[in-house]
Structures are given as structure tokens and as C-alpha cells.
Design a protein around this motif. Sequence first.
Motif, PDB file in Angstrom:
ATOM      1  N   PHE A 190       0.871  -1.029   0.033  1.00 16.75           N
ATOM      2  CA  PHE A 190      -0.052  -0.026  -0.006  1.00 16.75           C
ATOM      3  C   PHE A 190       0.938   1.033   0.008  1.00 16.75           C
ATOM      4  O   PHE A 190       1.871   1.295   0.288  1.00 16.75           O
ATOM      5  N   SER A 191       0.265   2.303  -0.184  1.00 14.65           N
ATOM      6  CA  SER A 191       0.826   3.826  -0.042  1.00 14.65           C
ATOM      7  C   SER A 191      -0.352   4.697   0.289  1.00 14.65           C
ATOM      8  O   SER A 191      -1.413   4.304   0.394  1.00 14.65           O
ATOM      9  N   THR A 192       0.166   5.955   0.526  1.00 14.40           N
ATOM     10  CA  THR A 192      -0.913   7.003   0.829  1.00 14.40           C
ATOM     11  C   THR A 192      -0.764   8.054   0.071  1.00 14.40           C
ATOM     12  O   THR A 192       0.603   8.590  -0.355  1.00 14.40           O
ATOM     13  N   PRO A 193      -1.733   8.536  -0.679  1.00 13.81           N
ATOM     14  CA  PRO A 193      -1.964   9.643  -1.491  1.00 13.81           C
ATOM     15  C   PRO A 193      -1.585  10.933  -0.808  1.00 13.81           C
ATOM     16  O   PRO A 193      -1.462  12.056  -1.435  1.00 13.81           O
ATOM     17  N   LEU A 194      -1.645  10.916   0.443  1.00 14.26           N
ATOM     18  CA  LEU A 194      -1.706  12.232   1.110  1.00 14.26           C
ATOM     19  C   LEU A 194      -0.495  12.427   2.141  1.00 14.26           C
ATOM     20  O   LEU A 194       0.195  11.301   2.467  1.00 14.26           O
ATOM     21  N   ALA A 195       0.088  13.441   2.294  1.00 12.20           N
ATOM     22  CA  ALA A 195       0.980  13.709   3.378  1.00 12.20           C
ATOM     23  C   ALA A 195       0.189  13.756   4.766  1.00 12.20           C
ATOM     24  O   ALA A 195      -0.385  14.627   4.943  1.00 12.20           O
ATOM     25  N   PRO A 196       0.302  12.764   5.409  1.00 14.11           N
ATOM     26  CA  PRO A 196      -0.596  12.400   6.486  1.00 14.11           C
ATOM     27  C   PRO A 196      -0.296  13.829   7.861  1.00 14.11           C
ATOM     28  O   PRO A 196       0.737  14.122   7.831  1.00 14.11           O
ATOM     29  N   CYS A 197      -1.526  13.973   8.203  1.00 15.96           N
ATOM     30  CA  CYS A 197      -1.482  15.081   9.502  1.00 15.96           C
ATOM     31  C   CYS A 197      -0.817  14.430  10.369  1.00 15.96           C
ATOM     32  O   CYS A 197      -1.095  13.205  10.692  1.00 15.96           O
ATOM     33  N   PRO A 198      -0.295  15.053  11.481  1.00 15.81           N
ATOM     34  CA  PRO A 198       0.199  14.633  12.771  1.00 15.81           C
ATOM     35  C   PRO A 198      -1.001  13.633  13.584  1.00 15.81           C
ATOM     36  O   PRO A 198      -1.972  14.214  13.479  1.00 15.81           O
ATOM     37  N   GLY A 199      -0.558  12.441  13.822  1.00 13.50           N
ATOM     38  CA  GLY A 199      -1.357  11.622  14.461  1.00 13.50           C
ATOM     39  C   GLY A 199      -2.437  10.837  13.671  1.00 13.50           C
ATOM     40  O   GLY A 199      -3.369   9.929  14.371  1.00 13.50           O
ATOM     41  N   SER A 200      -2.675  11.029  12.430  1.00 13.12           N
ATOM     42  CA  SER A 200      -3.677  10.405  11.560  1.00 13.12           C
ATOM     43  C   SER A 200      -3.407   9.151  11.379  1.00 13.12           C
ATOM     44  O   SER A 200      -4.419   8.246  10.701  1.00 13.12           O
ATOM     45  N   THR A 201      -2.260   8.516  11.425  1.00 13.75           N
ATOM     46  CA  THR A 201      -1.830   7.510  10.997  1.00 13.75           C
ATOM     47  C   THR A 201      -1.356   6.539  12.332  1.00 13.75           C
ATOM     48  O   THR A 201      -1.112   5.413  12.353  1.00 13.75           O
ATOM     49  N   THR A 202      -1.899   6.906  13.635  1.00 11.47           N
ATOM     50  CA  THR A 202      -1.460   6.371  14.684  1.00 11.47           C
ATOM     51  C   THR A 202      -2.031   4.906  14.924  1.00 11.47           C
ATOM     52  O   THR A 202      -1.368   4.095  15.200  1.00 11.47           O
ATOM     53  N   ASP A 203      -3.386   4.807  14.463  1.00 13.29           N
ATOM     54  CA  ASP A 203      -4.050   3.504  14.595  1.00 13.29           C
ATOM     55  C   ASP A 203      -3.393   2.377  13.836  1.00 13.29           C
ATOM     56  O   ASP A 203      -3.133   1.334  14.057  1.00 13.29           O
ATOM     57  N   LEU A 204      -3.019   2.884  12.384  1.00 16.45           N
ATOM     58  CA  LEU A 204      -2.429   2.122  11.474  1.00 16.45           C
ATOM     59  C   LEU A 204      -1.154   1.614  11.912  1.00 16.45           C
ATOM     60  O   LEU A 204      -0.505   0.443  12.021  1.00 16.45           O
ATOM     61  N   LEU A 205      -0.214   2.446  12.579  1.00 16.85           N
ATOM     62  CA  LEU A 205       1.245   2.174  13.099  1.00 16.85           C
ATOM     63  C   LEU A 205       0.999   1.621  14.259  1.00 16.85           C
ATOM     64  O   LEU A 205       1.927   0.625  14.416  1.00 16.85           O
ATOM     65  N   ASP A 206       0.269   1.649  15.088  1.00 15.90           N
ATOM     66  CA  ASP A 206       0.069   0.894  16.395  1.00 15.90           C
ATOM     67  C   ASP A 206      -0.458  -0.548  16.230  1.00 15.90           C
ATOM     68  O   ASP A 206      -0.389  -1.411  16.897  1.00 15.90           O
ATOM     69  N   MET A 207      -1.366  -0.660  15.447  1.00 18.96           N
ATOM     70  CA  MET A 207      -1.920  -1.857  15.269  1.00 18.96           C
ATOM     71  C   MET A 207      -1.277  -3.112  14.308  1.00 18.96           C
ATOM     72  O   MET A 207      -1.875  -4.014  14.424  1.00 18.96           O
ATOM     73  N   LEU A 208      -0.581  -2.567  13.522  1.00 17.48           N
ATOM     74  CA  LEU A 208       0.136  -3.336  12.266  1.00 17.48           C
ATOM     75  C   LEU A 208       1.568  -3.191  12.172  1.00 17.48           C
ATOM     76  O   LEU A 208       2.015  -2.337  12.709  1.00 17.48           O
ATOM     77  N   ILE A 209       2.046  -4.311  11.696  1.00 20.62           N
ATOM     78  CA  ILE A 209       3.585  -4.285  11.407  1.00 20.62           C
ATOM     79  C   ILE A 209       3.807  -3.871   9.764  1.00 20.62           C
ATOM     80  O   ILE A 209       3.348  -4.470   9.104  1.00 20.62           O
ATOM     81  N   ILE A 210       4.356  -2.605   9.795  1.00 16.52           N
ATOM     82  CA  ILE A 210       4.449  -2.117   8.501  1.00 16.52           C
ATOM     83  C   ILE A 210       6.064  -2.129   8.368  1.00 16.52           C
ATOM     84  O   ILE A 210       6.933  -1.611   8.884  1.00 16.52           O
ATOM     85  N   TRP A 211       6.475  -2.526   6.660  1.00 16.17           N
ATOM     86  CA  TRP A 211       7.745  -2.520   6.401  1.00 16.17           C
ATOM     87  C   TRP A 211       8.129  -1.713   5.133  1.00 16.17           C
ATOM     88  O   TRP A 211       6.911  -1.505   4.515  1.00 16.17           O
ATOM     89  N   ARG A 212       9.138  -0.918   5.155  1.00 15.80           N
ATOM     90  CA  ARG A 212       9.411  -0.152   4.396  1.00 15.80           C
ATOM     91  C   ARG A 212      10.690  -0.736   3.365  1.00 15.80           C
ATOM     92  O   ARG A 212      11.540  -1.063   4.189  1.00 15.80           O
ATOM     93  N   TRP A 213      10.929  -0.603   2.078  1.00 11.57           N
ATOM     94  CA  TRP A 213      11.964  -0.891   1.457  1.00 11.57           C
ATOM     95  C   TRP A 213      13.006   0.058   1.586  1.00 11.57           C
ATOM     96  O   TRP A 213      12.727   1.260   0.923  1.00 11.57           O
TER      97      TRP A 213
END
Length: 189
Positions: A71-94
Motif C-alpha cells: 500500500f501507499s498513501t496519496p496524502l502527506a498525513p497530518c500528525p496523529g492521523s496514522t497512529t491507529d495504523l502504526l500501532d495496530m500493524l507491523i509495517i515494512w518499508r524497502w
Amino acid sequence: SDQLVQVTFRALDDDEDGMPNWWEKPYGDLLPDGDGDHDDIPNLVEFQEGLDPTVPEEVVELTLQEGWNAFSTPLAPCPGSTTDLLDMLIIWRWNSKDEVYEQESESFQTGLGYWAWAWGASATTYTIMGERVDTNSMFLDKGWHMIGTSGLRNVVANDNVKLPIWGHDGSRYVTVTELQDGHGYWLKM
């Protein structure tokens, strides 16, 4: 003898609308349910999320299926708007420079693709608020890159870009001819 005393500090809110004076002062007296920037986000929510009530933010819903999701995000996220995503999932970047995966735990960057492992019996939708950033061009070194998009739909082959571009359908890699917001892709330079 010692006594335990509880002290509560509360920011001044003269009009008692849930938005403190210090936050409203630069913008004037705001109505909690007002939406002067016409982004469908009420002023009270803009305060609670740390947003600017004069800059229109967009809202994107990112739906992740059970299993691996590119996945990707087409937005530059606002502070705090990705907290649920980052807290609940394990996310990897290349990391294309070192050619390794790194765990992402702080924020997302428009133009990059990410992997997330989602577990559960059904799809889960996450809401991301932010400003749309059109990624019409990217500067990439040689090698493999995991990219995302916002506005860029077609990638043209040239001396530097090696086609095909690869996406992931939830179970396997597939070649793609058009990029879609919210998806992650592999591209070789």
C-alpha cells in the motif's frame, strides 16, 4: 504529614466550545461545527487532531485485507492521523540504498510503497487525514524501489525505467499498466 493532592490544569476556553483560546486566537472565534476551509472536517475535530482550520485536508480510507498488503498513501498525513495504523500493524518499508526491509513506526511518506501484515477474518479500514501531494516525478537511484502514487498514473519506459511495474493482489505479484492511489508497486531503475 504529606498529603496527596490532585491538580488539573485546563487551558482557557472563554466561549466554552471545546477549543482553547490559544488555538482559536490566530483564526478568530470559531464555531465547533464550522468548516471554514470546506474540507468536511469540523473545527473542533481539526483542533483535536492538531490540524489547521484554514487549510483543507483530505480524508482517505485505506482498506487492508487479511494477509500481506502492498500500500501507499496519496496524502502527506497530518500528525496523529496514522497512529491507529502504526500501532495496530507491523509495517515494512524497502530501503533501496541498503537493499533491506526496515520496520516503519513513525510516519508515511507520499511516493513510497509499504508492506503491512493484517490479521483477522475480514478487511479493516483505516482513515488517514492529510494534504494531497501530487507525485508527478520521483528521483530514484538504480535498483528496485517500492513506490506509491498520488496523481501519477502511467509510468513510461525509458533508458532508466525497466518495465514491467509489479503490484500485489493479496496473494501474488501481478504486472500493472496503470497506478492507483493507495497501492504499492515495485519498479526497477
